[in-house]
Each structure stands twice: as structure tokens, then as C-alpha cells.
Scaffold this motif. Structure first.
Motif, PDB file in Angstrom:
ATOM      1  N   THR A  38      90.912 -46.932  38.225  1.00 48.41           N
ATOM      2  CA  THR A  38      92.304 -46.806  38.454  1.00 48.41           C
ATOM      3  C   THR A  38      92.797 -47.433  40.169  1.00 48.41           C
ATOM      4  N   SER A  39      93.605 -47.816  40.326  1.00 47.66           N
ATOM      5  CA  SER A  39      94.302 -48.930  41.228  1.00 47.66           C
ATOM      6  C   SER A  39      95.089 -48.019  42.522  1.00 47.66           C
ATOM      7  N   ARG A  40      94.709 -49.022  43.805  1.00 45.83           N
ATOM      8  CA  ARG A  40      95.109 -48.256  44.517  1.00 45.83           C
ATOM      9  C   ARG A  40      97.318 -48.267  45.208  1.00 45.83           C
ATOM     10  N   PHE A  83      88.360 -51.537  45.710  1.00 46.09           N
ATOM     11  CA  PHE A  83      88.815 -50.886  45.208  1.00 46.09           C
ATOM     12  C   PHE A  83      89.117 -51.156  44.106  1.00 46.09           C
ATOM     13  N   GLY A  84      89.228 -50.207  42.309  1.00 47.75           N
ATOM     14  CA  GLY A  84      89.930 -50.443  41.177  1.00 47.75           C
ATOM     15  C   GLY A  84      88.627 -50.685  41.279  1.00 47.75           C
ATOM     16  N   LEU A  85      87.042 -49.960  40.983  1.00 55.09           N
ATOM     17  CA  LEU A  85      85.569 -50.607  40.498  1.00 55.09           C
ATOM     18  C   LEU A  85      85.367 -49.654  39.334  1.00 55.09           C
ATOM     19  N   ASP A  86      84.979 -50.189  38.605  1.00 59.40           N
ATOM     20  CA  ASP A  86      84.438 -48.867  37.616  1.00 59.40           C
ATOM     21  C   ASP A  86      83.600 -47.744  38.705  1.00 59.40           C
ATOM     22  N   LEU A 146      78.142 -47.772  39.396  1.00 60.40           N
ATOM     23  CA  LEU A 146      78.173 -48.394  38.738  1.00 60.40           C
ATOM     24  C   LEU A 146      79.383 -49.419  39.990  1.00 60.40           C
ATOM     25  N   ALA A 147      80.508 -49.259  40.334  1.00 60.36           N
ATOM     26  CA  ALA A 147      80.729 -49.813  41.135  1.00 60.36           C
ATOM     27  C   ALA A 147      80.125 -51.070  42.447  1.00 60.36           C
ATOM     28  N   CYS A 148      79.212 -50.584  42.712  1.00 59.91           N
ATOM     29  CA  CYS A 148      78.770 -51.844  42.878  1.00 59.91           C
ATOM     30  C   CYS A 148      78.235 -53.147  42.227  1.00 59.91           C
ATOM     31  N   ASP A 149      77.668 -52.028  40.774  1.00 61.06           N
ATOM     32  CA  ASP A 149      77.352 -53.618  39.752  1.00 61.06           C
ATOM     33  C   ASP A 149      78.424 -54.105  39.440  1.00 61.06           C
ATOM     34  N   HIS A 150      79.347 -53.311  39.242  1.00 58.29           N
ATOM     35  CA  HIS A 150      81.193 -54.207  38.842  1.00 58.29           C
ATOM     36  C   HIS A 150      81.111 -55.075  39.841  1.00 58.29           C
ATOM     37  N   LEU A 151      81.090 -55.298  41.072  1.00 60.45           N
ATOM     38  CA  LEU A 151      81.516 -56.008  41.915  1.00 60.45           C
ATOM     39  C   LEU A 151      80.646 -57.358  42.390  1.00 60.45           C
ATOM     40  N   VAL A 152      79.518 -56.459  41.645  1.00 64.65           N
ATOM     41  CA  VAL A 152      79.019 -57.803  41.825  1.00 64.65           C
ATOM     42  C   VAL A 152      78.998 -58.652  40.833  1.00 64.65           C
ATOM     43  N   ALA A 212      80.364 -40.491  42.651  1.00 64.98           N
ATOM     44  CA  ALA A 212      80.972 -41.358  41.879  1.00 64.98           C
ATOM     45  C   ALA A 212      82.121 -41.975  42.898  1.00 64.98           C
ATOM     46  N   LEU A 213      82.585 -43.230  43.081  1.00 60.21           N
ATOM     47  CA  LEU A 213      83.628 -43.886  44.077  1.00 60.21           C
ATOM     48  C   LEU A 213      83.754 -45.468  43.015  1.00 60.21           C
ATOM     49  N   ASP A 214      85.613 -45.479  43.078  1.00 57.59           N
ATOM     50  CA  ASP A 214      86.015 -46.470  42.824  1.00 57.59           C
ATOM     51  C   ASP A 214      85.777 -47.738  43.662  1.00 57.59           C
ATOM     52  N   TYR A 215      85.289 -47.257  44.865  1.00 57.66           N
ATOM     53  CA  TYR A 215      85.117 -48.884  45.819  1.00 57.66           C
ATOM     54  C   TYR A 215      83.744 -48.736  46.177  1.00 57.66           C
TER      55      TYR A 215
END
Length: 520
Positions: A3-5, A57-60, A66-72, A97-100
Motif C-alpha cells: 500500500t502506497s502512502r 514505504f510501500g514494501l511487502d 518481509l519488508a526488510c527482505d523486499h528492500l534488500v 508486520a509493517l510496510d516500511y
């Protein structure tokens, strides 16, 4: 899908300018494959990176990691096309579980180097569904947080499920929730971190109404960072044009181009400035760690000590009121009970006002129902009056037809002329047909009148019958009545056929129309 901010909208004063072009330090990255993004715990973050981090922001966000893995993965893909220094990735919270997630420079990079992070931030913002900003404060992000304060833990817990259901009904997704006990008050706060800042704005405009009262929402105090290493001074409200005065003192004490941009936030109570480089920022904070020079302000006014905006937000943007020399030291002890009493009275007044509004709303609903019932009864009365008028006209018409039939029969008995008898018999037959039609219409009008009366007697929602069909007119017989039996026409074509229009013309009045509820 993440979800985007929405990007926060900042009001920038006329003295604001974008940060200067980054003065790049001489850093050798070496083999860039050695510097893939690394995951780290925030507790091990070096003090030199505090306040110089990015929030993406806007990560899984299906689970806390999961957000850290997505950003990596995103950073590794960018490194194949762009060059940037080694970075560390931090998760926003260990259990939620945060999106950032957060980004900071690796310890191998000397100095904070906000210019390098600014380049990386702009690069991340070119990617779809992602938004990178400067980290607001230590701990979770506060930009999409809203809280509700309650007098006790029991009351807060009793409202937790109703609030969740209210968020679900409003289609607002909750990213995280927690319960806090602020040290400054004895209240219990239920805080909710949402995905979209527009939802927070909607809640502030239209608070939830639960269990007969309106819950007053609140938001954490903070100032959005425009650049890493931004400094701030609180408690300047009511001092006039402090921004230009502070800018002038800083330029005189350091150098004329030391300030890149400045602004005033939080209802003109907080001064924020971006200095030209990190050494200038360090010198300003170190030289004024005990407060600004007394000769910068008149009348002995003192304001808050300068600090990094990141640290200021971490402390919750505490109010640092302007302190003036006062003749009595006990003035605060006198004012505080009055403020507490006013706060209590205001809470009772708000509760009473909400109750009054509820009663007014209920009374308006009952009034609307009564008005609808009264309108239906009035419509029924008008319809009854219309039915009575039509019934009177039909009765008169029936009497007239009966008289005509009697007259025709008398004329038939009195004449022996064959053509005349044929004409009279034809006219008598037509009159009998019209008399039957009028009798049927009279019966129909009586039934509908009785139905309206029953509806009125029931005092219920009136479903009134539809108006009867148009009335057929009897044959025009006035011409035949005016002629003596010896002078009746001998040709059958002189006898006019019956039609609704002829009756109206012969009587000199239009046929009344039966009205329904819609017509009235």
C-alpha cells in the motif's frame, strides 16, 4: 501488493530553499559486490547514523521480516545499474508486520554524509509503489498514527473491539496497534498505525461516534524532515519574526551562507533550519548546548535549546513555552488548577452537548415521520373530497339519464309514427347503455372512497388507490327533449351518437377528473 502512502504536504516559507548540491566526500567504494545491503538490529546502530536514516514505504508486509527482505532485493537490483555506498537495512518493528523499513549508511563510510543518502532517496522514489523519506524519529514511524485517550485501562480495553469494527466498516486497514500510558497524564491511549495518511486526515475531520459519544482523536506531534541533520529550536511562538532574527544571528556568528533554508512549523512554535554542511551543524549544536546567547533576545526571553529535528521528534515534539521573567514564582501553581478545572468542565460540556445533539436528532426523526403521516392524511382528505365531487356529478348524471329514459318511453307510448319510434328506440337504447356505465362508475367510486376511509381510520402509511378510469358520457338528448313528438326528425342521421366530448358541450362544463395521491 504494498500500500502506497501519500506524500506529506509541507507549507514552506518564502525563505526556504532546497538543500545545496552535495559536497561528496572522498570515499572509495572498492568492489561494489562486497557492499550488498546487510540486515542489522537497530540496537547495534552506531551513534553516528542516528538522525541520518531513510524510511522506505510501500514494501511487502505479510510478516515482520518481509519488508526488510523486499528492500534488500530492491537495493541489490539498483546496485546493478547505479553506484551508491554500502548501506544497512533495519526493520521497523520486531513483532509488527509493517510496510516500511529503514536504511542507514554502513560504518565503513566516514561521517553522516546526508548528501549520499539524499541521492539514494531520490533514486528510490523513481521506483513505482515505493516512497522514501528521511526517517522521522527513533522507533516506529508516526506519520500515519492516530490515537484515542481514555481515563482508565478498563475503558480503553472496552473500546478496543468497537474501534476495530469501526475501522473495518470505514475500510481503513490497520498496520499496527498498541496501548501506551503517557507519563504526562494518567490516561491510557489506544494508538493505531494506518497505511494511508488520507485515512488519518479523514478521522481527524470526522471522528468515530461509538456508544453514544464522539471519540476525540489525536496525532503525535512531529515535523517532517526535509534533509538529514536539520536543526530545530522550539518555544518561539509569540516572539514575532523570530525566523529572520535567528537567521541573521547565525549568519553573523558563522558565515553568510551557513543557512541553506529555514522554516517555522507547529503553529509558529518551532524553528527549523538546514545548515550548509555537517561540520557547521556540529559547531552550532556544540556552541549552544546550554542554550542560545542571552543577547540574541530582548527582555530576558529564553527558548528551548537547539537540537536535531530527529531528536526533537523522538521526544514527541515537546512544547517548550516561552518563559518571561514573572514577579511571582507561584503563578504556575495558581494557573494549573484552573486549567485542570477548565479541562474537566469542557469534557462534561462536550458530553452534554453530544447527548443534546442525539436527542435533537431523534426528535427530528419523529417530526419527519409525523410530517409524512400528516401529508398522507391531507392527501387522502383531498382525494375524498374529489371522490365526493365526482360521486355527486355521477349521481346527477344518473338522475338525468333516468328522467330521459322515462321521457323516451312516454314518447314511444304516445306516437305511432314508425320513423319516429325507430329514432326514439335508438335513443332509448343508447341512454340505457350510458346509464349502466354510470351506475358501474358510481359503484367503483364508492368502493375507492371506502378504501380511503379505512386507510385514514388505520392511521397507517396510506397506499391510496389509483383514480378510476374516465367516465363515458350519455347521449346528447337535449335536442330531442326540446322537440314535440310531431316534429321529431324523420331521418336517422339526425340522431347524434354518444361521445364524452358531446356531453361536455351539451352541459357547458368539463368532465371532472378523479385525482390520485400523486395528482394531489
Amino acid at each position: 501488493m504494498a500500500t502506497s502512502r501519500s506524500t506529506p504536504i509541507l507549507t514552506q516559507p518564502s525563505s526556504y530553499h532546497p538543500p545545496p548540491p552535495p559536497a561528496r566526500p572522498k570515499i572509495s567504494y572498492g568492489n561494489r559486490d562486497r557492499f550488498s545491503p546487510s540486515l542489522a538490529d537497530e540496537e547495534s546502530s552506531p551513534m553516528g547514523t542516528v538522525g541520518f536514516e531513510l524510511t522506505v514505504f510501500g514494501l511487502d508486509h505479510q510478516n515482520p521480516d518481509l519488508a526488510c527482505d523486499h528492500l534488500v532485493r530492491v537495493l541489490n537490483d539498483l546496485r546493478n545499474q547505479h553506484t551508491f555506498p554500502p548501506v544497512n537495512v533495519w526493520r521497523g518493528d520486531a513483532t509488527s508486520a509493517l510496510d516500511y523499513a529503514f536504511i542507514s549508511l554502513s560504518s565503513s563510510v566516514s561521517g553522516p554524509c546526508p548528501d549520499l543518502l539524499e541521492d539514494l532517496r531520490l533514486l528510490l522514489n523513481t521506483l513505482p509503489d515505493l516512497q522514501a523519506t528521511w526517517r522521522l524519529c527513533n522507533g516506529p514511524d508516526h506519520t500515519c498514527c492516530v490515537f484515542f485517550a481514555f481515563p482508565s485501562d478498563g475503558e480503553a480495553q472496552s473500546m478496543l473491539n468497537p474501534l476495530r469494527e469501526w475501522f473495518r466498516a470505514q475500510r481503513m486497514s490497520i498496520m499496527a496497534e498498541w496501548t501506551t500510558h503517557p507519563l504526562s497524564t494518567s490516561q491510557t491511549c489506544l494508538s493505531f498505525d494506518l497505511f494511508n495518511s488520507d485515512d488519518v486526515d479523514h478521522i481527524m475531520r470526522e471522528p468515530p461516534f461509538l456508544r453514544g459519544c464522539t471519540l476525540c482523536p489525536g496525532r503525535p506531534h512531529f515535523v517532517i524532515l526535509l534533509y538529514g541533520g536539520e536543526v530545530t529550536i522550539g518555544g518561539i511562538a509569540g516572539l514575532g519574526n523570530v525566523e529572520s532574527s535567528l537567521n541573521s544571528h547565525l549568519r553573523q556568528r558563522y558565515r553568510h551562507d551557513v543557512i541553506v533554508g529555514s522554516r517555522v512549523e507547529l503553529e509558529d512554535d518551532v524553528y527549523c533550519a538546514m545548515l550548509r554542511d555537517w561540520p557547521s551543524t556540529q559547531a552550532f549544536l556544540h556552541n549552544n548546548q546550554n542554550g542560545l546567547p542571552t543577547d540574541w533576545f530582548l527582555y530576558g526571553v529564553s527558548i528551548a535549546k537547539p537540537t536535531l529535528l530527529f531528536s526533537f521528534n523522538t521526544q514527541g515534539a515537546p512544547p517548550n513555552p516561552v518563559s518571561h521573567p514573572m514577579p511571582f514564582s507561584t503563578s504556575k501553581n495558581v494557573i494549573q488548577p484552573q486549567l485542570d478545572y477548565f479541562h474537566s468542565e469542557f469534557g462534561q460540556f462536550t458530553s452534554t452537548l453530544n447527548t443534546m445533539f442525539d436527542h435533537i436528532s431523534l426528535a427530528e426523526q419523529h417530526l419527519e415521520q409525523n410530517n409524512q403521516t400528516l401529508l398522507g392524511m391531507m392527501s387522502a382528505q383531498y382525494l375524498l373530497s374529489d371522490y365526493h365531487m365526482n360521486l355527486l356529478l355521477l349521481t346527477n348524471e344518473q338522475d338525468h339519464l333516468n328522467a330521459q329514459c322515462d321521457r323516451y318511453q312516454d314518447q314511444l307510448a304516445a306516437t305511432s309514427d314508425l320513423p319516429t319510434r325507430q329514432h326514439l328506440q335508438a335513443a332509448l337504447g343508447c341512454a340505457n347503455d350510458c346509464r349502466s356505465i354510470v351506475a358501474a362508475e358510481i359503484e367503483q367510486v364508492r368502493k375507492e372512497t371506502q378504501a380511503v376511509r379505512l386507510s385514514l381510520a388505520a392511521h397507517d402509511c396510506l397506499a391510496l388507490p389509483i383514480s378510476p378510469s374516465p367516465i363515458l358520457s350519455p347521449p346528447p338528448v337535449s335536442t330531442l327533449d326540446a322537440l314535440p313528438s310531431s316534429t321529431l326528425p324523420s331521418h336517422p342521421s339526425h340522431v347524434r351518437s354518444c361521445s364524452p366530448d358531446d356531453v361536455g358541450e351539451s352541459r357547458g362544463m368539463p368532465r371532472p377528473r378523479l385525482q390520485s395521491v400523486n395528482d394531489s
